[in-house]
Design a protein around this motif. Structure first.
Motif, mmCIF file in Angstrom:
data_model
loop_
_atom_site.group_PDB
_atom_site.id
_atom_site.type_symbol
_atom_site.label_atom_id
_atom_site.label_comp_id
_atom_site.label_asym_id
_atom_site.label_seq_id
_atom_site.Cartn_x
_atom_site.Cartn_y
_atom_site.Cartn_z
ATOM 1 N N THR A 24 0.849 -1.087 0.091
ATOM 2 C CA THR A 24 0.056 -0.125 -0.093
ATOM 3 C C THR A 24 0.640 1.138 -0.144
ATOM 4 N N CYS A 25 1.976 1.165 0.818
ATOM 5 C CA CYS A 25 2.926 2.341 0.692
ATOM 6 C C CYS A 25 3.479 2.356 -0.511
ATOM 7 N N SER A 27 2.492 1.609 -3.403
ATOM 8 C CA SER A 27 1.553 2.073 -4.422
ATOM 9 C C SER A 27 1.179 3.480 -4.437
ATOM 10 N N SER A 28 1.286 3.956 -3.309
ATOM 11 C CA SER A 28 0.911 5.478 -3.021
ATOM 12 C C SER A 28 2.010 6.344 -3.297
#
Length: 100
Positions: A24-25, A27-28
């Motif tokens: 998640t980190c 992909s952001s």
């Protein structure tokens, strides 16, 4: 999660949650790129240089970074995409490097 789900299943759930959080980190990347450039320009430049230097064996280098405390995991999670670590290398090396 071990006391709730048992040792093996708890380990699997914890490992999956670690990978989902790291991904998640990763992909952001666009949300944090400006912040990283502003707050950590030297560290980001150092990391980009190391990635470029080790691009011929990037998977092994990334596993090494995950296993050793040279670079903190939160910095690896948010800066890897910014410096150009491919998604497949990030996820697979993180899956192995986060096991311990």
């Amino acid at each position: 999660s071990g006391p709730i789900f048992g040792g093996y299943l708890g380990f699997v759930f914890s490992h999956i949650c670690c990978l989902v959080g790291a991904s998640t980190c990763f992909s952001s990347q666009k949300l944090g790129a400006g912040f990283l450039q502003q707050k950590f320009p030297e560290k980001l430049a150092w990391f980009a240089n190391k990635i470029k230097t080790n691009e011929h064996n990037l998977w092994y280098y990334f596993v090494f970074l995950r296993l050793t405390p040279l670079v903190s995991n939160w910095f690896l999670n948010i800066s890897s995409a910014v410096v150009g670590v491919p998604n497949l290398i990030f996820v697979s090396a993180s899956a192995v490097g986060l096991l311990p």
